[in-house]
Scaffold this active site. Structure first.
Site, PDB file in Angstrom:
ATOM      1  N   GLN A  95       0.836  -1.197   0.000  1.00 32.17           N
ATOM      2  CA  GLN A  95       0.000   0.000   0.000  1.00 32.17           C
ATOM      3  C   GLN A  95       0.874   1.251   0.000  1.00 32.17           C
ATOM      4  O   GLN A  95       0.356   2.357  -0.008  1.00 32.17           O
ATOM      5  CB  GLN A  95      -0.882   0.030   1.257  1.00 32.17           C
ATOM      6  CG  GLN A  95      -1.918  -1.059   1.324  1.00 32.17           C
ATOM      7  CD  GLN A  95      -2.628  -1.087   2.673  1.00 32.17           C
ATOM      8  OE1 GLN A  95      -2.539  -2.061   3.398  1.00 32.17           O
ATOM      9  NE2 GLN A  95      -3.342  -0.032   3.026  1.00 32.17           N
ATOM     10  N   PHE A 107      -5.925  -3.620   3.646  1.00 33.51           N
ATOM     11  CA  PHE A 107      -6.585  -3.314   4.930  1.00 33.51           C
ATOM     12  C   PHE A 107      -5.639  -2.721   5.965  1.00 33.51           C
ATOM     13  O   PHE A 107      -5.903  -2.772   7.159  1.00 33.51           O
ATOM     14  CB  PHE A 107      -7.262  -4.583   5.509  1.00 33.51           C
ATOM     15  CG  PHE A 107      -8.019  -5.385   4.485  1.00 33.51           C
ATOM     16  CD1 PHE A 107      -9.124  -4.834   3.843  1.00 33.51           C
ATOM     17  CD2 PHE A 107      -7.618  -6.665   4.132  1.00 33.51           C
ATOM     18  CE1 PHE A 107      -9.818  -5.556   2.885  1.00 33.51           C
ATOM     19  CE2 PHE A 107      -8.304  -7.384   3.168  1.00 33.51           C
ATOM     20  CZ  PHE A 107      -9.405  -6.834   2.545  1.00 33.51           C
ATOM     21  N   GLU A 151       0.818  -1.704   4.600  1.00 32.59           N
ATOM     22  CA  GLU A 151       1.263  -0.312   4.616  1.00 32.59           C
ATOM     23  C   GLU A 151       2.748  -0.256   4.937  1.00 32.59           C
ATOM     24  O   GLU A 151       3.548   0.198   4.136  1.00 32.59           O
ATOM     25  CB  GLU A 151       0.438   0.492   5.629  1.00 32.59           C
ATOM     26  CG  GLU A 151       0.771   1.980   5.591  1.00 32.59           C
ATOM     27  CD  GLU A 151      -0.149   2.824   6.456  1.00 32.59           C
ATOM     28  OE1 GLU A 151      -1.271   2.396   6.742  1.00 32.59           O
ATOM     29  OE2 GLU A 151       0.274   3.930   6.858  1.00 32.59           O
ATOM     30  N   ARG A 209      -4.637   8.051  16.876  1.00 31.55           N
ATOM     31  CA  ARG A 209      -5.971   8.056  16.255  1.00 31.55           C
ATOM     32  C   ARG A 209      -6.997   7.391  17.176  1.00 31.55           C
ATOM     33  O   ARG A 209      -8.154   7.799  17.219  1.00 31.55           O
ATOM     34  CB  ARG A 209      -5.952   7.371  14.883  1.00 31.55           C
ATOM     35  CG  ARG A 209      -7.316   7.314  14.197  1.00 31.55           C
ATOM     36  CD  ARG A 209      -7.227   6.871  12.748  1.00 31.55           C
ATOM     37  NE  ARG A 209      -6.751   7.938  11.884  1.00 31.55           N
ATOM     38  CZ  ARG A 209      -7.534   8.842  11.292  1.00 31.55           C
ATOM     39  NH1 ARG A 209      -8.845   8.799  11.447  1.00 31.55           N
ATOM     40  NH2 ARG A 209      -7.022   9.782  10.540  1.00 31.55           N
ATOM     41  N   ARG A 246      -7.333  -1.095   9.032  1.00 38.02           N
ATOM     42  CA  ARG A 246      -8.569  -0.351   8.782  1.00 38.02           C
ATOM     43  C   ARG A 246      -9.203   0.207  10.068  1.00 38.02           C
ATOM     44  O   ARG A 246      -9.647  -0.567  10.916  1.00 38.02           O
ATOM     45  CB  ARG A 246      -9.554  -1.297   8.103  1.00 38.02           C
ATOM     46  CG  ARG A 246     -10.670  -0.644   7.351  1.00 38.02           C
ATOM     47  CD  ARG A 246     -11.470  -1.728   6.667  1.00 38.02           C
ATOM     48  NE  ARG A 246     -12.351  -1.210   5.628  1.00 38.02           N
ATOM     49  CZ  ARG A 246     -13.042  -1.975   4.793  1.00 38.02           C
ATOM     50  NH1 ARG A 246     -12.938  -3.279   4.863  1.00 38.02           N
ATOM     51  NH2 ARG A 246     -13.819  -1.446   3.881  1.00 38.02           N
ATOM     52  N   PHE A 290      -7.418   2.099  12.112  1.00 38.65           N
ATOM     53  CA  PHE A 290      -6.163   2.619  12.656  1.00 38.65           C
ATOM     54  C   PHE A 290      -6.306   3.074  14.107  1.00 38.65           C
ATOM     55  O   PHE A 290      -6.056   4.223  14.441  1.00 38.65           O
ATOM     56  CB  PHE A 290      -5.710   3.783  11.764  1.00 38.65           C
ATOM     57  CG  PHE A 290      -4.217   4.032  11.766  1.00 38.65           C
ATOM     58  CD1 PHE A 290      -3.326   3.008  11.514  1.00 38.65           C
ATOM     59  CD2 PHE A 290      -3.711   5.304  12.003  1.00 38.65           C
ATOM     60  CE1 PHE A 290      -1.957   3.249  11.495  1.00 38.65           C
ATOM     61  CE2 PHE A 290      -2.344   5.558  11.991  1.00 38.65           C
ATOM     62  CZ  PHE A 290      -1.470   4.525  11.731  1.00 38.65           C
ATOM     63  N   THR A 343      -3.179  12.028  10.587  1.00 39.30           N
ATOM     64  CA  THR A 343      -2.908  12.938  11.707  1.00 39.30           C
ATOM     65  C   THR A 343      -1.464  13.432  11.684  1.00 39.30           C
ATOM     66  O   THR A 343      -1.131  14.381  12.369  1.00 39.30           O
ATOM     67  CB  THR A 343      -3.214  12.256  13.058  1.00 39.30           C
ATOM     68  OG1 THR A 343      -2.412  11.079  13.167  1.00 39.30           O
ATOM     69  CG2 THR A 343      -4.687  11.882  13.140  1.00 39.30           C
ATOM     70  N   ALA A 348      -5.922   5.744   5.521  1.00 41.53           N
ATOM     71  CA  ALA A 348      -6.589   6.854   6.222  1.00 41.53           C
ATOM     72  C   ALA A 348      -7.879   7.303   5.548  1.00 41.53           C
ATOM     73  O   ALA A 348      -8.337   8.421   5.782  1.00 41.53           O
ATOM     74  CB  ALA A 348      -5.635   8.029   6.410  1.00 41.53           C
ATOM     75  N   GLU A 373     -12.588   3.414   5.944  1.00 42.24           N
ATOM     76  CA  GLU A 373     -12.513   2.887   7.310  1.00 42.24           C
ATOM     77  C   GLU A 373     -13.786   3.028   8.151  1.00 42.24           C
ATOM     78  O   GLU A 373     -14.114   2.130   8.924  1.00 42.24           O
ATOM     79  CB  GLU A 373     -11.348   3.568   8.053  1.00 42.24           C
ATOM     80  CG  GLU A 373     -10.003   3.208   7.494  1.00 42.24           C
ATOM     81  CD  GLU A 373      -8.936   4.178   7.949  1.00 42.24           C
ATOM     82  OE1 GLU A 373      -8.892   5.310   7.416  1.00 42.24           O
ATOM     83  OE2 GLU A 373      -8.144   3.826   8.832  1.00 42.24           O
TER      84      GLU A 373
END
Lengths: 498, 787
Positions: free
Chosen positions: B220, B251, B255, B333, B365, B367, B465, B534, B735
């Site tokens: 990702q 998902f 990442e 988050r 997903r 986060f 964020t 995100a 998400e």
């Protein structure tokens, strides 16, 4: 050893293979040797369904389409079948109706599970009878999708099966049947040499001869477990004897007092017969593995494998089933409950194989209940399975056979609880609870990743109490959660206080 | 606003195909760009690509224990095994042995000490994957094993942390809590989650000219793969490129977690000079890659008799695993979502980021947010039980708007009216009140089976964020035949991003969708892209692509206005044609003419999200550009003797803004909900005391199947345009829907609560049959506080 090579049908052509590693899986053969990469590997253990392919076979004059997990199905097991994969469905630019339906319902996202989903629905499309949501769910019980949440897939399945089900496979069915019937010959299959071979004998005589000559050879029925030895443990199986072609092992005999299931009868084929013994067999068998596994896994394989959490063993022990074992042509009968001696240890001698299981029918006054507990409804190994056969005489319990899986190293009867129940009134809630209390004398279950020992005991109690309550007359609708339970469920009281 | 206009488009749903957008492609329910190839098995994933000549295959060898010092790593037998070309350890890394995101705490291959069970210590490079896997098992590894820290409590007692503690909100919450009319406290364990993308981790490295290295990866975050490979191989970043056409699911699990495998493939390609591929098997994937963080939340709440919260402490103990990875962002988050949809007047949100000897937990997903939403909704259930109110009424009395709009982190919630209307609509469409009565009747009569109901909201903040990540680039080329080549920094992992961006570009250029070729994502086309994460990828990449399209269109318009002596306002691009005053030209003709006139036919586009100014140190500012709202109502039945359970019905209303593609959005909502359902019910990660994951394959780790989805599953899109100027006023959708599954968990609590109505239910997640039965037992035991 003599025998012909491997023969199967693919894309309208006869494929003949004279040499292959006995442990080659269909998936590896497709992806690595044939370069057919539409079929995916998601888990290599028959649990996700991304590798689903279709094996079409000639069966009692009919063409049947079975979805199987290519990742744990051996290449040799293709003998006599037509192999249909995801690449074979569309004709040029024209998609198969199942494919078309999935596209129009937005039923793919990442797309990795999609080929397997297509193949499972292709098999459903070729099944007889109307398809509702429940049937579609059952057809997809071995297909994991992590993206869509399944709703569009189920909608696509129901809608595509609602119309007339015609595709080019139905059109060519008579021809395919002829070819497949011809492949279903009386020859033995033997590929390889004495050190390394894949054999598929046609007769028990030949099976016995092979076992005698190659005592180290691995007997394989459905390969739903052996497949994992290959993909996960990287075991090399130099000598494989597949039981799937032994005609007599695939027989089903419906006697007046008993049902006899041959060892290599696939679970799916056994379901209607078992269901006629008691409806609870149907609900248990519906949760047995997945659609793919049920088409491949066999009665004999499940019992001979002797897993402590196999679901068939407790049910058949409760029914008083008897195994028929054969060695060098000599048969012996053994009550199933005595077959399982300890974890990983069965009463099976070297060179002995399971021929069949004999299941007595329930007689007047006998009641059967089977309940399975697992984290997920479909395709999950039970934390506890209980199967109970209770004989009533004038409201009293004349005999109780209570068998559990998941509570010990083997499937085992609860003798203390059974002894307690003898002579007790079935209608007494106190009796149910007291019987359940005795389970602690019968079992000291283990804690593992499926459940703790404490929970296993609780659940074992719970299902026994429920079963006895049901036998006493409480409707199952008030005691069990069903997969297809409606929101307008009728409440029922009268059960035990919990 | 009148009653009927409260829902701009009404509840739409099961048949998005019938919806017709205003014009062109945007807002239309078009299928996924690869739908037709998916169903044919013709969409190639990395493992399906034709092998480059001389391709070698990798297998990793890992630590047999979770913690300790390596005393012997004997690879002689591995080297001598059939087909083995090379065996590489940390000593063979030319650059830095570091795959972390700057924390320096995560090696590519372990050396000296081990951090978690299975940690890769060496890699085998062999002629086939099978031979590599067999060889890897021949290593002799001896480790001076130490007792690992596995549980949250073990790490807590040792003060073992990957990052400093962090909190925001009021500094001293004791006085406000003391002043509250009523007080209640509780604790809840919330499990992690394995991503279980169907396509496992995979990467291929192809050495190029000189020291160039090209990666193909199922990631990702291609830019991170590029940067990490450059660091590991000690190469300038410009010599490394990474390409991704599609992922078989991500998902969040690809990442940062895809990087290691790409870097190993690159290391092997560097040493052998040959293309190298690595594909983890499913068990390795479970054991070697991070998951959703699990946590324990300790809470204390002060409230009044009507259920209104006056003060609250929410303290999260989060198992981050062996390294920091993305834990800062994910735990932050989580804290940002501890309020969910509620105004919490005096809140203190705290977090401890614990280091354990388990695989490093990572993005998934939501986060972090899902745990926080579950925690506050559990508090709502408990307060409702104590005050004897319907939980929905407690939720309403605390909802943002009436009492306040300021979050505990100092951002104003400006769109709460959307959330409130969604709740009100869902209350009607789900028939909540009638069902509540019906369930009470059922439970009064049913002994073993009990039903439960819950309607829970979700508010989700969209933007990274970490403010700098809120940027995106795109690249568009036009060719003389009128075809369009489109690329941007986002990756396609099933969510339909490519289709959404293509729809935008098609409309901006006025060409049919078929004219657009959406190319694979490549770091040498669009550099420095943020991860596809995100819920912001359509916002970011869609806007960047639109800007690129506008640049080109404006060049063409300027050129045409000069050539045809007209004003640019008289020039319109639509349906593959360009109207110039009275004349109509084909788009292809215009491009050809522009080429002849030496007009640049390639443009980049760039976008950065406005208004963001979150300052983590000062604990104030605006971390999110906007909020997404949604709500779900679920009805369940629970077997109080075994803990078995089933979702009978779920109704959802989800805010998607002015949807770019309602069909794809619907897919995200349904899929997200079911993924959340799995997280909260059947998916259980079990580590043993040695730190070994015992549920490491689909045989032991159960994600939802088709039969787990509620038979009655009604989803409505709330399509009120975004107040903020996002791409076509749409909203992110990736998400937020996952947290709609909290309604199921609360409904399970509701069913269990029926056994002792004034007692709060203590239910840990996931609500497996065993966890439910534990909660049932606690309800029926006398003199015990449920929570």
């Amino acid at each position: 050893m003599a025998g012909r090579g491997l023969r199967f049908l693919r894309r309208g052509r006869l494929v003949e293979i004279e040499a292959f590693d006995p442990h080659t899986t269909i998936l590896d053969w497709l992806r690595l040797e044939e370069g057919a990469t539409g079929t995916k590997e998601g888990c290599a253990e028959g649990d996700c369904g991304a590798c689903t392919v279709i094996l079409a076979r000639h069966h009692s004059g009919q063409l049947v389409y079975h979805p199987v997990n290519a990742c744990i199905h051996l290449l040799g097991q293709l003998d006599g079948a037509e192999l249909i994969t995801i690449e074979d469905l569309a004709q040029g630019a024209m998609l198969h109706p199942v494919q078309e339906a999935l596209v129009s319902h937005h039923a793919s996202q990442c797309g990795f599970c999609t080929p397997g989903v297509v193949m499972s629905l292709f098999a459903l499309y070729h099944q007889e009878g109307p398809v509702d949501r429940a049937k579609a769910q059952a057809a997809l019980s071995g297909n994991l999708c992590r993206c869509t949440g399944y709703r569009p897939i189920l909608d696509a399945a129901v809608s595509v099966c609602a119309g007339e089900r015609l595709d080019r496979f139905t059109e060519t069915e008579p021809v395919s049947l002829q070819v497949l019937a011809a492949l279903d010959d009386e020859e033995d299959v033997f590929v390889g040499d004495a050190q390394r071979f894949f054999a598929a004998p046609r007769s028990e005589a030949m099976l016995s001869a092979l076992i005698e000559r190659f005592p180290e050879a691995r007997l394989v029925a459905g390969a739903t477990d052996v497949g994992l030895w290959i993909t996960k443990e990287l075991r090399i199986l130099p000598q494989v004897i597949w039981l799937g072609r032994v005609r007599s092992l695939g027989q089903i005999v419906q006697g007046v007092d008993r049902l006899v299931l041959g060892a290599s009868v696939p679970l799916a084929e056994a379901i209607p017969y078992l269901s006629r013994l008691d409806p609870d067999f149907e609900s248990l068998m519906q949760r047995f593995g997945s659609e793919q596994i049920r088409h491949v896994g066999t009665i004999g394989g499940n019992l001979a494998n002797a897993s402590p959490v196999g679901d068939l063993a407790p049910a058949l022990i409760a029914m008083g089933a008897v195994l028929e074992l054969v060695k060098a042509g000599e048969a012996r009968a053994l009550p199933l409950q005595d077959f399982f001696k300890a974890y990983g240890q069965q009463d099976r001698q070297a060179g002995e194989y399971v021929r069949a299981v004999h299941i007595p029918r329930l007689s007047e006054g006998m009641h059967f209940r089977a309940l399975k507990i697992s984290k997920r409804f479909d395709d999950d190994i039970s934390s506890v399975t209980g199967a109970f056969c209770v004989t009533l005489e004038h409201g009293l319990i004349a005999e109780a056979r209570l068998a559990y899986g998941g509570m010990a190293g083997i499937a085992k009867r609860a003798s203390h609880a059974e002894a307690f129940l003898k002579g007790q009134p079935i209608g007494s809630a106190a009796t149910w609870k007291q019987a359940a209390d005795r389970l602690t004398e019968d079992f000291s279950p283990l804690s593992d990743h499926r459940a703790s020992a404490h929970y296993r005991m609780q659940a074992a109690r719970g299902i026994l109490i429920k079963a006895l309550a049901e036998i006493a007359g409480l409707p199952a609708a008030s005691t069990r959660i069903h997969p297809r339970m409606a929101t307008d469920l009728e409440p029922q009281g009268g059960g035990p206080d919990v | 606003m009148s009653e009927t206009s409260q829902s701009p488009d009404g509840p739409v749903t099961r048949s998005p195909l019938q919806e017709v957008g205003p014009k062109g492609h945007v807002h239309q329910p078009l299928p996924h760009d690869s739908a037709a190839s998916h169903v044919r098995g013709a969409a190639p994933y990395l493992d399906d690509l034709r092998a480059p000549s001389g391709l070698l295959h990798l297998a990793v060898g890992g630590s047999p224990v979770a913690c300790g010092r390596i005393t012997r790593l004997d690879l002689v037998k591995v080297e001598q095994a059939e087909g083995v070309v090379a065996v590489l350890t940390s000593n063979d890394i030319p650059g830095r042995n570091d795959i972390s995101l700057g924390h320096g705490d995560e090696p590519l291959l372990g050396s000296q000490t081990v951090m978690f069970f299975g940690q890769p210590l060496f890699v085998v490079v062999a002629k086939t994957r099978d031979l590599a896997r067999r060889a890897a098992r021949l290593a002799v590894i001896e480790i001076d094993a130490e007792t690992p820290l596995v549980t949250i409590e073990q790490a807590e007692q040792q003060g073992s942390k990957v990052l400093p503690d962090y909190h925001f909100g009021v500094e001293d919450n004791a006085p406000p809590l003391a002043l509250a009319d009523l007080r209640l406290s509780g604790q809840q364990r919330i499990g992690g989650q394995e991503h279980f993308y169907l396509e496992g981790q995979i990467a291929m490295a192809v050495p190029g000219e000189g020291r160039e290295m090209q990666l193909i990866s199922s990631t990702q975050h291609p830019a991170e793969v590029q940067h990490c490979v450059a660091r590991v191989l000690d190469l300038p970043e410009a010599l490394v490129s990474c390409e991704v056409r599609r992922l078989g699911g991500g998902f969040g699990g690809k990442e940062t977690q895809a990087t290691q495998w790409a870097a190993l493939a690159a290391l092997a390609a560097h040493h052998t000079g040959r293309p190298c591929k690595i594909r983890l098997d499913r068990d390795e994937d479970f054991v070697l890659t991070g998951k959703r963080h699990d946590a324990r939340v300790d809470w204390e709440v002060g409230y009044s008799a009507n259920g209104q919260i006056s003060a609250i402490d929410l303290n999260f103990w989060v198992r981050c695993g062996c390294s920091a990875d993305l834990s800062q962002g994910a735990v932050d988050r989580m804290m940002f979502h501890a309020d969910n949809a509620y105004f919490l007047p005096s809140a203190r949100i705290g977090s401890q980021r614990l280091r354990t000897h388990t695989v490093s937990n990572t993005a998934f997903r939501g986060f972090g947010a899902p745990k926080a939403v579950l925690a506050i909704e559990t508090v709502m259930q408990a307060v409702a039980a104590k005050t004897g109110q319907d939980p929905l009424d407690v939720r309403k009395v605390n909802f943002y708007g009436h009492n306040g709009t300021l979050t505990p982190y100092g951002m104003q919630v400006e769109s709460s009216v959307t959330g409130r209307r969604i709740i009100e609509q869902l209350e009607k469409t789900s028939d909540y009140r009638a069902k509540r009565q019906e369930i009470a009747r059922f439970n009064a009569q049913s002994t073993i089976l009990k039903k439960g109901l819950a309607l829970t909201p979700v508010k989700f903040g969209v933007s990274f964020t970490q403010t700098h990540l809120n940027q995106a680039g795109a690249l568009i080329h036009l060719y003389p035949d009128g075809s369009v080549h489109l690329a941007h920094g986002g990756t396609e992992m099933g969510q339909g991003l490519f289709q959404k961006v293509a729809q935008i570009v098609a409309d901006e250029l006025g060409v049919p969708l078929a004219a657009i070729h959406h190319a694979a994502t490549r770091t040498d086309k669009v550099p420095n892209a943020s991860p596809t994460a995100a819920s912001a990828s359509s916002d970011l990449n869609g806007m960047a692509a639109r800007n690129a399209a506008l640049t080109i269109r404006s060049r063409l318009a300027t050129f045409l206005s000069e050539k045809f002596s007209c004003s640019t306002v008289e020039i319109q691009f639509a349906h593959g044609q360009v109207r110039v005053g009275e004349e109509t030209l084909s788009f292809a003709d215009v491009v050809r003419m522009a080429y002849q006139a030496r007009i640049q036919l390639s443009a980049t586009g760039f976008y950065k999200t406005p208004k963001l100014d979150w300052d983590r140190t000062r604990k104030s500012g605006r971390p999110f550009y906007y909020f997404v709202w949604g709500a779900a109502c679920s009805e369940v039945v629970v077997d109080t003797m075994t803990g078995e359970n089933k979702v009978l019905r779920t109704d959802i209303v989800q805010d998607v803004g002015h949807s770019l593609n309602p069909a794809l959005d619907l897919g995200q909502i349904e899929g997200g909900f079911v993924q959340g359902l799995g997280w909260l019910t059947t998916e259980e990660l079990v580590y043993d005391q040695h730190g070994r994951l015992r549920t490491h394959a689909p045989s032991t780790y159960k994600i939802p199947l088709a039969s787990d989805v509620p038979d009655q599953f009604n989803v409505a899109l709330w399509k009120e345009p975004n107040d903020e100027a996002t791409i076509y006023r749409s909203k992110g959708v990736g998400e937020p829907p996952l947290m709609l599954a909290v309604s199921v968990f609360c409904a399970l609590m509701d069913a269990i609560g029926s056994l002792a109505p004034s007692k709060p239910v203590h239910l840990d997640a996931p609500a497996t049959p065993e966890a439910i039965l534990r909660a049932v037992d606690a309800m029926t035991r006398p003199n015990e506080e449920g929570s």
